[in-house]
Every structure is written in structure tokens, then in C-alpha cells.
Design a protein around this motif. Structure first.
Motif, PDB file in Angstrom:
ATOM      1  N   ASP A   1       0.849  -1.160  -0.012  1.00 52.49           N
ATOM      2  CA  ASP A   1      -0.033  -0.120  -0.134  1.00 52.49           C
ATOM      3  C   ASP A   1       0.795   1.178  -0.034  1.00 52.49           C
ATOM      4  OD1 ASP A   1      -2.043  -1.669   0.098  1.00 52.49           O
ATOM      5  OD2 ASP A   1      -2.525  -1.387   2.478  1.00 52.49           O
ATOM      6  N   ALA A   2       1.809   1.391   0.746  1.00 52.15           N
ATOM      7  CA  ALA A   2       2.667   2.656   0.823  1.00 52.15           C
ATOM      8  C   ALA A   2       3.584   2.558  -0.545  1.00 52.15           C
ATOM      9  CB  ALA A   2       3.650   2.147   2.154  1.00 52.15           C
ATOM     10  N   TYR A   3       3.925   1.442  -1.245  1.00 52.76           N
ATOM     11  CA  TYR A   3       4.662   1.622  -2.242  1.00 52.76           C
ATOM     12  C   TYR A   3       3.819   2.372  -3.344  1.00 52.76           C
ATOM     13  CZ  TYR A   3       6.302   0.243  -6.782  1.00 52.76           C
ATOM     14  OH  TYR A   3       6.971   0.299  -8.188  1.00 52.76           O
ATOM     15  N   HIS A   4       2.427   1.862  -3.343  1.00 49.37           N
ATOM     16  CA  HIS A   4       1.654   2.492  -4.406  1.00 49.37           C
ATOM     17  C   HIS A   4       1.561   4.116  -4.156  1.00 49.37           C
ATOM     18  CE1 HIS A   4       0.649  -0.914  -6.504  1.00 49.37           C
ATOM     19  NE2 HIS A   4       0.044  -1.677  -5.474  1.00 49.37           N
ATOM     20  N   GLU A   5       1.534   4.305  -2.908  1.00 49.78           N
ATOM     21  CA  GLU A   5       1.494   5.843  -2.767  1.00 49.78           C
ATOM     22  C   GLU A   5       2.845   6.516  -2.946  1.00 49.78           C
ATOM     23  OE1 GLU A   5       1.177   8.996   1.072  1.00 49.78           O
ATOM     24  OE2 GLU A   5       0.538   6.757   1.445  1.00 49.78           O
ATOM     25  N   HIS A   6       3.914   5.860  -2.424  1.00 53.88           N
ATOM     26  CA  HIS A   6       5.420   6.437  -2.521  1.00 53.88           C
ATOM     27  C   HIS A   6       5.951   6.582  -3.882  1.00 53.88           C
ATOM     28  CE1 HIS A   6       9.108   7.932  -0.843  1.00 53.88           C
ATOM     29  NE2 HIS A   6       9.833   6.866  -1.338  1.00 53.88           N
ATOM     30  N   ARG A   7       5.591   5.752  -4.690  1.00 57.03           N
ATOM     31  CA  ARG A   7       6.227   5.850  -5.959  1.00 57.03           C
ATOM     32  C   ARG A   7       5.704   6.766  -6.849  1.00 57.03           C
ATOM     33  NH1 ARG A   7       2.763   3.470 -10.222  1.00 57.03           N
ATOM     34  NH2 ARG A   7       4.407   2.682 -11.290  1.00 57.03           N
ATOM     35  N   THR A   8       4.541   7.530  -6.415  1.00 58.11           N
ATOM     36  CA  THR A   8       4.051   8.608  -7.255  1.00 58.11           C
ATOM     37  C   THR A   8       4.264   9.836  -7.057  1.00 58.11           C
ATOM     38  OG1 THR A   8       2.004   8.552  -6.081  1.00 58.11           O
ATOM     39  CG2 THR A   8       2.255   7.080  -8.029  1.00 58.11           C
ATOM     40  N   THR A   9       5.137   9.752  -5.754  1.00 59.41           N
ATOM     41  CA  THR A   9       5.507  11.270  -5.192  1.00 59.41           C
ATOM     42  C   THR A   9       6.644  11.809  -6.110  1.00 59.41           C
ATOM     43  OG1 THR A   9       7.130  10.126  -3.441  1.00 59.41           O
ATOM     44  CG2 THR A   9       4.774  10.565  -2.834  1.00 59.41           C
TER      45      THR A   9
ATOM     46  N   CYS B   1       6.337   2.641   4.630  1.00 55.05           N
ATOM     47  CA  CYS B   1       7.122   2.997   3.782  1.00 55.05           C
ATOM     48  C   CYS B   1       8.574   2.403   4.135  1.00 55.05           C
ATOM     49  CB  CYS B   1       7.413   4.413   3.555  1.00 55.05           C
ATOM     50  SG  CYS B   1       7.858   5.001   1.814  1.00 55.05           S
TER      51      CYS B   1
ATOM     52  N   PRO C   1       5.522   7.731   4.511  1.00 54.23           N
ATOM     53  CA  PRO C   1       4.118   7.118   4.783  1.00 54.23           C
ATOM     54  C   PRO C   1       4.295   6.012   5.479  1.00 54.23           C
ATOM     55  CG  PRO C   1       4.369   7.621   2.432  1.00 54.23           C
ATOM     56  CD  PRO C   1       5.737   7.913   2.904  1.00 54.23           C
TER      57      PRO C   1
END
Length: 465
Positions: free
Chosen positions: A32-40, A183, A180
Motif C-alpha cells: 500500500d505504501a509503495y503505490h503511494e510513495h512511487r508517485t511522489t 514505507c 508514509p
């Protein structure tokens, strides 16, 4: 999972290993954190990593004391390790965007391919499992975590079981910095559980710093599941001293190179290969300096060498030295447990001469403050002796001769050649080895790109006028 003070043998604090359910929850949180963090953006990640660096710098003394408590290196060494981590975080915060910038192939190749444009973009892989050792319990983690997080990956740390407080601190540090939830997480699990975690489809890749057997196990599982790995394993680094060397500096630096982290370092100089012309004066100075080191309480500011990290570690080192002595090696200093230090796992700084191939220490890594000496007749013999090891992490050469430097760069089988100084990792330079010292690279641009997908983006001519 326990903090056991190597200076006293006292169990300070124990931790319950995670259950299978807790591990599964953390793996899900990582995805879940990866899907958020990768787009930052890089700007956002930079801000978070600089915050982590600031927090660590502010907490340096407390962190250093925890490191010393858990694995026994001197407070001075623990402070230096912490400062190095701050430096690496700031280095990657400033350089990551440039290191991962889009690459544009030559115009001629683009045209030859029939494309209007072509670029190569570096994209993160996903959750990366990091299996890390106790000897540099903060630095080993940060030199993976800083580039991985800046690239958009997330991390799961399986740290050594004797440094649980340091492991949990690292997770909390990144959380407090604003990364996040999920992360960067620590998994309090045993070595036997690494295989199952690595096989989980949610893990994209793995990195390991540790022993050769541990590296073989991780590489085998990663190969079976077709996952990318980076391995930094053992080392038995040569330290060549040739006739043109500054002998005083070579001896002084050589002592530091051998006993850093109480001699428990993969990149420590271990085999001192000295030209016959300067062998006697170098050895005389080197042995005197090793003999003068103060062994004792690592929290005492006057201590040069603290205890080994564990009772088993000291026992293994004793077995190597005893085997060498039984096969005829001469003990020029040390060779046993220091007098007066009955508690803890101390071992004297030791120098062995007359080492031959029938001794275990000739082929095995001595993980403690034990140096071996090899007199050689010329540069050819020095290089042959240096390469006569299954390892190839780094090497050190003391010479003022340009031709000797050229030969050593060409012929030494190692991931690094350091002239007139000791091997030391730096965030700006790639680090890693060859042969049984592992494969892949950490640090610099090489390290941040190890866990990236180099994606070719090819654009043909549009059908619309």
C-alpha cells in the motif's frame, strides 16, 4: 531477539519475534505504501529524507550509545557511523533526481530505430527486502534505505537478531520524518523465516550484507523466484606495502584499517603483504602500534578496541588463531583474551607471521582484530598473494610508483583499489565486490539504480498529421 551487552554478557532487553500474521500485515502495508510513495515527486522525497537526516543528527549521541550497547564498538566509532549516515541521507536527497534523470540515446540510434524520440526512464521496483548485519547496524541499513526511498521503492528490514533496538529505531526515524506508514518497516524475525518472506509475491527484490552462507541462501531463493538481488558478503582484503611507501603512515593507517569496528568489518585490511625490502621496519612499527592499543570498555573514551559482538564470534576467532599457531605461525603480539577483562567477549589485537596455505586463516575471514603478515619478493608475488583468496571485496596498496599503481588496478581481483589509504565507503562511490564477496553495487548512482526498472520509452511517428 535480544540486546546482549558484549562488554558484560548481560541480557539487557528481549523482544518477541513477530508472528506470521504480523509479518503478513507488514507486507500488505508495504505494498500500500509503495503505490503511494512511487508517485511522489523527488522534491517531496528529498524533504522527507532531509528531515530524517536532521532528526538523526540531533539524536546522534543516544543512537551511538545504543549501537555500542548492542554490538560493542567504541562510542567514538558509533558516533562516526551515525554521522556518516546523516551525510549519506543528505547526499542522496541532493543527488537522487539527477542520478535517475531520463537518459536520451544518441540521435543517430533514435533515427535508425524509426522512432521520433526515445528515452530511458528509471522507475522503482516495489518492496525490497533488506537482510542486514550487526557490525555497522545503522550504516548498512541507511546506505540501502536512502537511495531506495529516494528512487520510490519501499523497504522491509530483517536486521541481525542482536541489534533489535537499532532496527526498531530506524523504522521509527523514517516514520517521524514523514514517510508514509509502511514505507520502511522492521521485521523482527529469525533467519529461518527469510526464505518465506523473500518468496512472497509482494517482495520485488532483496539486498543482503552478511556471511557467504547467508548470501548463498538468499541468492538461491531469489534465483528460484526470479528476483533481483544485491549481495555484499565477506572479505579478506589485502594491504600491500611496497618499497616506495611511506612506512610510518602505512603502519599507522594499517592499524586503523585492521581494528575498525573492533576488527569486525568486511572491508577491514586483514592480510598485510609486505615487500621484503621494507618488511622488517614495517612489521616492527606495525606490531608496536597493535600492541599499544587499549582494549576495554567501549563506553570509555580512552578505549581503542572494544569487545567482539558475541561469545560465538570470539570462539570462532580463537579457533582460527589456535589453528594457525598449531601449524607453525608465529604470534608477534596478542593471541588470546586480555588479562583483567573477565566479563564480556574481548580479544587482544593480534599479529601472525609465517602464515601458510595449510592454515585456515589463510583462506577464511578473520572477523576480529587479527592481522596476518606475508613477506613477498616483488610486485608479481604481491599480486599473486593478494588474489589467493576466495574473496574480492576491496584492496589497499601503498606505493608512489605509477607503474605499480597501473599494474594493481589492472590485476588485483577486488571491487576497489585504494592507494596510500584505507578502504572506506562513501556515498559518492560505488561499493561492492567480486568472487565470493558478492555481486551488484551499493552507493553512488550504481547503487540507486540497482533496484530500478530501466524502462525504454519509444515513440513512433504519429498517424495524425
Amino acid at each position: 531477539m535480544a540486546t546482549v551487552n558484549p562488554a558484560t554478557g548481560e541480557t539487557v532487553k528481549t523482544f518477541a519475534p513477530f508472528s506470521a500474521e504480523e509479518v503478513a500485515e507488514r507486507l500488505s502495508a508495504a505494498v500500500d505504501a509503495y503505490h503511494e510513495h512511487r508517485t511522489t515527486s523527488f522534491t517531496h522525497r528529498k524533504k522527507l529524507l532531509l528531515t530524517a537526516a536532521r532528526l538523526l543528527e540531533e539524536e546522534q549521541e543516544d543512537v551511538a550509545r545504543t549501537i555500542t550497547l548492542e554490538m560493542g564498538k567504541t562510542l567514538a566509532a558509533s558516533r562516526a557511523e551515525t554521522a556518516k549516515c546523516v551525510k549519506a541521507m543528505r547526499w542522496y536527497a541532493e543527488h537522487a533526481e539527477g542520478l535517475l534523470a531520463d537518459e536520451h540515446p544518441a540521435e543517430a540510434d533514435v533515427a535508425d530505430s524509426g522512432a521520433v524520440s526515445v528515452l530511458v526512464r528509471y522507475r522503482p521496483l516495489g518492496p525490497v527486502l533488506a537482510v542486514m548485519p550487526w557490525n555497522f547496524p545503522l550504516w548498512q541499513v541507511v546506505r540501502f534505505a536512502a537511495p531506495a526511498l529516494m528512487a520510490g521503492n519501499v523497504g522491509l528490514l530483517k536486521h541481525a537478531s542482536n541489534v533489535p533496538q537499532t532496527a526498531l529505531y530506524i523504522e521509527e526515524l523514517f516514520r517521524r520524518a514523514g514517510f508514509p506508514e509502511g514505507c520502511f518497516q522492521t521485521l523482527l524475525i529469525g533467519s529461518s523465516e527469510v526464505d518465506a518472506v523473500l518468496r512472497d509475491e509482494r517482495i520485488a527484490a532483496a539486498t543482503l550484507t552478511g556471511s557467504e552462507p547467508a548470501g548463498r541462501a538468499v541468492a538461491s531463493t531469489a534465483g528460484d523466484t526470479v528476483k533481483k538481488t544485491v549481495l555484499e558478503l565477506g572479505g579478506s582484503d589485502p594491504y600491500l606495502v611496497l618499497p616506495s611507501a611511506d612506512l610510518e603512515r602505512a603502519a599507522r593507517v594499517g592499524v586503523t584499517a585492521r581494528v575498525q569496528s573492533n576488527g569486525q568489518s568486511c572491508i577491514a585490511a586483514k592480510r598485510f603483504i609486505v615487500h621484503a625490502e621494507v618488511y622488517e621496519p614495517f612489521v616492527r612499527d606495525f606490531v608496536a602500534r597493535m600492541s599499544a592499543l587499549t582494549v576495554g570498555d567501549p563506553t570509555d573514551e580512552g578505549t581503542d578496541v572494544g569487545p567482539l559482538s558475541s561469545e560465538q564470534g570470539r570462539r570462532s576467532l580463537e579457533e582460527l588463531v589456535d589453528d594457525a599457531r598449531a601449524h607453525g605461525a608465529a604470534v608477534l603480539c596478542g593471541g588470546g583474551r586480555p588479562r583483567g577483562l573477565t566479563d564480556g567477549w574481548y580479544y587482544e589485537p593480534t599479529v601472525l607471521a609465517g602464515v601458510t596455505p595449510d592454515m585456515r586463516i589463510h583462506h577464511e575471514e578473520a572477523f576480529g582484530p587479527v592481522a596476518t603478515l606475508y613477506p613477498v619478493a616483488d610486485l608479481d608475488e604481491a599480486i599473486r598473494t593478494a588474489n589467493d583468496t576466495p574473496f574480492g571485496l576491496s584492496s589497499n596498496v601503498w606505493t608512489e610508483d605509477a607503474e605499480e599503481r597501473r599494474r594493481c588496478v589492472r590485476d588485483l581481483e577486488a571491487g576497489g583499489v585504494y592507494f596510500n589509504g584505507m578502504t572506506a565507503s562513501h556515498p559518492g562511490f560505488p561499493f561492492g565486490g567480486v568472487k565470493r564477496s558478492g555481486y551488484g553495487r551499493e552507493l553512488a548512482g550504481h547503487g540507486i539504480r540497482e533496484f530500478c526498472n530501466a524502462t525504454t520509452v519509444w515513440q513512433g511517428e504519429s498517424a495524425t498529421p
